[in-house]
Structure formats: structure tokens, C-alpha cells
Write an enzyme that holds these catalytic residues in place. Structure first.
Site, PDB file in Angstrom:
ATOM      1  N   GLU A   1      -1.904   8.606 -14.902  1.00 32.06           N
ATOM      2  CA  GLU A   1      -1.905  10.003 -14.432  1.00 32.06           C
ATOM      3  C   GLU A   1      -3.095  10.932 -15.058  1.00 32.06           C
ATOM      4  O   GLU A   1      -3.494  10.879 -15.987  1.00 32.06           O
ATOM      5  CB  GLU A   1      -0.622  10.792 -14.756  1.00 32.06           C
ATOM      6  CG  GLU A   1      -0.369  12.265 -14.435  1.00 32.06           C
ATOM      7  CD  GLU A   1       0.683  12.996 -14.900  1.00 32.06           C
ATOM      8  OE1 GLU A   1       1.282  13.536 -14.099  1.00 32.06           O
ATOM      9  OE2 GLU A   1       1.031  12.999 -16.163  1.00 32.06           O
TER      10      GLU A   1
ATOM     11  N   ASP B   1       2.840   7.109 -15.431  1.00 34.19           N
ATOM     12  CA  ASP B   1       2.050   7.864 -16.242  1.00 34.19           C
ATOM     13  C   ASP B   1       2.386   7.478 -17.653  1.00 34.19           C
ATOM     14  O   ASP B   1       2.176   8.332 -18.810  1.00 34.19           O
ATOM     15  CB  ASP B   1       2.469   9.343 -16.418  1.00 34.19           C
ATOM     16  CG  ASP B   1       4.103   9.745 -16.773  1.00 34.19           C
ATOM     17  OD1 ASP B   1       4.659   8.309 -16.882  1.00 34.19           O
ATOM     18  OD2 ASP B   1       4.419  10.571 -17.169  1.00 34.19           O
TER      19      ASP B   1
END
Length: 218
Positions: A159, A92
Site C-alpha cells: 500500500e 498492506d
């Protein structure tokens, strides 16, 4: 012996310089990956407007974790601060938040992303169908975006969070209450009130979808 120590310091410094250079290039790859994702989202927006006559996005926010933020996360998770560890464990560094008006549109956007050849969806966490205990709702995707470079194709992880305006308002407010005001643990009564707010937000989402569907049928 003194020469040996000097040589060791030179080698250590060379390794440090090499690590800094590697990290610099890694973050450039993430920047390029984010550009690819932004382009994908713009194309989805234009195609959607052509088909349905409106934009599915209320707003889109993007970010790349700073090296300091990344280091803090590695420390919390007990992960080595190395390129290999980052590539194997952290997905992420690129973050994209897509906010829609209607809950139906969350899943329509997800379906479009699934159908793209330049995007791989690696993991899905559906907190809309299965909300967190706090009432938090959002669709979380771990994806890989295709990056075509002179040296070949790379797949860069990211993400993507997709949620409605009501869900986003709740998530933002909950975050401020719990973290911005340095509240490590909320009382049970406050948690219950937050859950009630989340339930009201869900009702609002359903009602707005019903209104939209009624208008489209007229």
C-alpha cells in the site's frame, strides 16, 4: 493407540514447523519488495530534482506489519491465519507513506508510478477528491512491485499513501485524538471541529500551490 497419538503429535509439530518456515520466507519476500519500492522512490526523487530543481518529498516513511499486527488484522476481518488467506486478502503488509509539499505533486508522483514497468497499480482510493466524512485526505494505492528472484519473477503487494504536509498533519492528529487517547467515538461537536481543521488545511494547500505557481511564473 499410544503409538498413533505420538505419530499425530509428530505430524502436528511438523506442520507447525513448516508453517513457521513458510511465514519466515513470506516476510523475507516482503522485506525484499520494500527494498525495491525504496529504490524506485529514490530514483523518482533524483529524476525529479534533475527536471524541476527540488525534491518532491518532504519525507517518506515505510513499514512492514509485524506478525502480531497481521494476526490481529486477520482476526478483525475474520480471515484464516494461513499463507493462502494472507496472499488472497491482505495487501498492506508493506506500507509506504509519501508526504509532499504541494497537492499537485501528489498526482504527478501518481502519474510517474503509473508509468513504471516494474510496478502494477491494482486499486486506487482518492480521498483527496473524495475526502472521508472526518475530512481525512490522502491518495491510497494498492500496488504490486516486481521482485526478480533466482527462481523467477514475483509480484509483491504493498500500500502506498501519498499526501501533503497539511493532510499528513491532520491525519496524524486525528489518529492521536481517536485512538491514542482511547476515544472510541468522538462527539459530533468534536467531529465538526475536526472537519473545520481539515477545511483550513485544504485552503493552506491551495494557497501554497498558488504561491509556488506565482514564483515559477516570475
Amino acid at each position: 493407540m499410544e503409538i498413533d497419538k505420538v505419530m499425530e503429535r509428530i505430524e502436528d509439530q511438523s506442520e507447525l514447523i513448516k508453517l513457521v518456515e513458510d511465514f519466515s520466507y513470506l516476510f523475507k519476500e516482503y522485506e525484499m519488495g520494500l527494498l525495491e519500492l525504496k529504490s524506485d522512490i529514490e530514483i523518482i526523487d533524483l529524476e525529479w530534482q534533475a527536471k524541476y530543481g527540488y525534491s518532491p518529498f518532504e519525507h517518506v516513511k515505510t513499514r512492514i506489519k509485524s506478525p502480531l499486527s497481521l494476526k490481529d488484522k486477520l482476526k478483525r476481518k475474520g480471515i484464516d491465519y494461513s499463507l493462502e488467506s494472507i496472499q488472497q486478502n491482505i495487501f498492506d503488509i508493506i506500507g509506504v507513506r509519501i508526504v509532499t509539499t504541494f497537492e499537485d505533486d501528489v498526482y504527478k508522483i501518481y502519474d510517474i508510478l503509473q508509468g513504471r514497468n516494474d510496478l502494477r497499480i491494482k486499486r486506487v482510493k482518492d480521498y483527496i477528491k473524495n475526502p472521508k466524512p472526518s475530512g481525512y485526505k490522502s491518495l491510497h494505492l494498492i500496488v504490486e512491485t516486481e521482485l526478480v528472484l533466482s527462481e523467477g519473477v514475483k509480484w509483491v503487494p504493498a500500500e502506498i499513501q501519498i499526501r501533503t504536509l497539511a493532510m499528513d498533519f491532520f491525519a496524524s492528529t486525528e489518529h492521536k485524538l481517536q485512538y491514542k487517547y482511547n476515544t472510541k467515538k468522538l462527539s459530533d461537536s468534536i467531529r465538526q471541529e475536526l472537519r473545520e481543521v481539515a477545511d483550513v488545511s485544504s485552503v493552506l494547500d491551495r494557497k501554497m500551490t498558488e504561491v509556488r505557481n506565482t514564483i515559477m511564473m516570475d
